[in-house]
Design a protein around this motif. Structure first.
Motif, PDB file in Angstrom:
ATOM      1  N   PRO A  81     -17.374  31.335  -1.088  1.00  0.00           N
ATOM      2  CA  PRO A  81     -17.790  30.196  -2.400  1.00  0.00           C
ATOM      3  C   PRO A  81     -19.644  31.003  -2.762  1.00  0.00           C
ATOM      4  O   PRO A  81     -19.942  31.100  -1.541  1.00  0.00           O
ATOM      5  N   ASP A  82     -20.143  30.766  -3.133  1.00  0.00           N
ATOM      6  CA  ASP A  82     -21.331  31.378  -4.283  1.00  0.00           C
ATOM      7  C   ASP A  82     -21.751  32.386  -4.197  1.00  0.00           C
ATOM      8  O   ASP A  82     -23.013  33.293  -3.556  1.00  0.00           O
ATOM      9  N   THR A  83     -20.667  33.169  -4.208  1.00  0.00           N
ATOM     10  CA  THR A  83     -21.026  34.777  -4.183  1.00  0.00           C
ATOM     11  C   THR A  83     -20.506  35.785  -5.396  1.00  0.00           C
ATOM     12  O   THR A  83     -19.891  34.789  -5.575  1.00  0.00           O
ATOM     13  N   PRO A 122     -12.956  18.483  10.299  1.00  0.00           N
ATOM     14  CA  PRO A 122     -12.353  17.297   8.191  1.00  0.00           C
ATOM     15  C   PRO A 122     -13.720  17.756   8.717  1.00  0.00           C
ATOM     16  O   PRO A 122     -15.105  17.471   8.628  1.00  0.00           O
ATOM     17  N   PHE A 123     -13.799  17.703   6.861  1.00  0.00           N
ATOM     18  CA  PHE A 123     -15.454  17.680   6.002  1.00  0.00           C
ATOM     19  C   PHE A 123     -15.646  17.666   4.730  1.00  0.00           C
ATOM     20  O   PHE A 123     -13.872  17.191   3.976  1.00  0.00           O
ATOM     21  N   LYS A 124     -16.190  17.404   4.056  1.00  0.00           N
ATOM     22  CA  LYS A 124     -15.826  17.294   2.793  1.00  0.00           C
ATOM     23  C   LYS A 124     -16.221  18.285   2.057  1.00  0.00           C
ATOM     24  O   LYS A 124     -17.002  18.665   1.862  1.00  0.00           O
ATOM     25  N   ASN A 125     -15.512  18.980   0.848  1.00  0.00           N
ATOM     26  CA  ASN A 125     -15.701  20.007  -0.042  1.00  0.00           C
ATOM     27  C   ASN A 125     -16.228  20.044  -0.934  1.00  0.00           C
ATOM     28  O   ASN A 125     -16.867  18.489  -1.288  1.00  0.00           O
ATOM     29  N   ARG A 126     -16.752  20.675  -1.711  1.00  0.00           N
ATOM     30  CA  ARG A 126     -17.688  20.858  -3.026  1.00  0.00           C
ATOM     31  C   ARG A 126     -17.554  20.830  -4.477  1.00  0.00           C
ATOM     32  O   ARG A 126     -17.783  19.283  -4.430  1.00  0.00           O
ATOM     33  N   TYR A 127     -16.529  19.522  -3.765  1.00  0.00           N
ATOM     34  CA  TYR A 127     -15.592  18.833  -5.127  1.00  0.00           C
ATOM     35  C   TYR A 127     -15.321  17.473  -4.827  1.00  0.00           C
ATOM     36  O   TYR A 127     -15.046  16.378  -5.679  1.00  0.00           O
ATOM     37  N   ALA A 137      -6.067  19.990   4.261  1.00  0.00           N
ATOM     38  CA  ALA A 137      -6.500  21.632   3.781  1.00  0.00           C
ATOM     39  C   ALA A 137      -5.290  22.629   2.090  1.00  0.00           C
ATOM     40  O   ALA A 137      -5.525  22.765   1.974  1.00  0.00           O
ATOM     41  N   LEU A 138      -3.976  22.571   3.639  1.00  0.00           N
ATOM     42  CA  LEU A 138      -3.265  22.769   2.837  1.00  0.00           C
ATOM     43  C   LEU A 138      -3.278  22.270   0.827  1.00  0.00           C
ATOM     44  O   LEU A 138      -2.614  23.661   0.011  1.00  0.00           O
ATOM     45  N   ASN A 139      -3.024  21.388   1.279  1.00  0.00           N
ATOM     46  CA  ASN A 139      -2.407  20.213  -0.758  1.00  0.00           C
ATOM     47  C   ASN A 139      -3.700  21.264  -1.006  1.00  0.00           C
ATOM     48  O   ASN A 139      -3.574  21.406  -2.588  1.00  0.00           O
ATOM     49  N   PHE A 140      -4.939  21.340  -0.439  1.00  0.00           N
ATOM     50  CA  PHE A 140      -6.374  21.188  -1.576  1.00  0.00           C
ATOM     51  C   PHE A 140      -5.951  23.460  -1.684  1.00  0.00           C
ATOM     52  O   PHE A 140      -6.051  23.590  -3.136  1.00  0.00           O
ATOM     53  N   LEU A 141      -5.196  23.892  -1.131  1.00  0.00           N
ATOM     54  CA  LEU A 141      -5.435  25.494  -1.607  1.00  0.00           C
ATOM     55  C   LEU A 141      -4.400  25.051  -2.382  1.00  0.00           C
ATOM     56  O   LEU A 141      -4.679  26.056  -3.466  1.00  0.00           O
ATOM     57  N   VAL A 142      -3.494  24.422  -3.149  1.00  0.00           N
ATOM     58  CA  VAL A 142      -2.084  24.954  -3.653  1.00  0.00           C
ATOM     59  C   VAL A 142      -3.212  25.293  -5.164  1.00  0.00           C
ATOM     60  O   VAL A 142      -2.886  25.183  -5.786  1.00  0.00           O
TER      61      VAL A 142
END
Length: 159
Positions: A81-83, A122-127, A137-142
């Motif tokens: 991200p951010d590249t 665990p973390f909070k993503n950019r969204y 993470a796998l659900n988010f990957l979809v």
């Protein structure tokens, strides 16, 4: 009879594979110049989005679980991200990325079944989405793959 987590996650792996198969089919006639072209109004190109899908999977699942990534470390630097695209990718580099899209999903599923991601952090993503578990993470990957598939289809119309 309760479903195991592995069985419960099978649809996600299948969906990731399906999305990536559609993506590969959608770009099968795209030339190297077209893969590298950044249309006016865009920050990146088709091949960056494909590389980003690969890097995001590695970062989200492997890096967050403190497990060694299964692709070249250089992909993380180029596509995280951010590249944004740095110069033109060669035909060989484009081909390599295309060839990685599906096998790394198989490897991800195998590693998931072997519980390689037990140390997921665990973390909070950019969204702003809380990703607590490898399953999150796998659900988010979809979702993430779908977003970038959409970007690729928009880029394809512009080249």
């Amino acid at each position: 009879f309760m479903k195991t987590k592995t069985t419960a996650m099978k649809p996600q792996f299948d969906l990731i594979r399906k999305t990536r198969s559609f993506l590969l089919d959608a770009v099968k006639d795209v030339s190297n110049d077209q893969f590298n072209k950044i249309p006016q109004g865009f920050k990146n190109n088709i091949i960056w989005n494909m590389g980003h899908i690969i890097a995001a999977q590695q970062g989200l699942c492997y890096v967050r679980s403190n497990v060694p990534i299964v692709v070249d470390e250089g992909y993380m630097k180029l596509f995280k991200p951010d590249t944004k695209p740095e110069g033109q990718l060669s035909a060989d580099a484009i081909d390599t990325l295309k060839k990685l899209m599906l096998p790394i999903v198989d490897r991800l599923e195998t590693d998931y079944r072997q519980q390689s991601f037990a140390a997921f952090k665990p973390f909070k993503n950019r969204y702003g989405v809380e990703i607590q578990t490898i399953e999150d993470a796998l659900n988010f990957l979809v979702y993430h793959d779908g977003v970038h598939f959409g970007c690729i289809m928009a880029l394809k119309k512009m080249i």
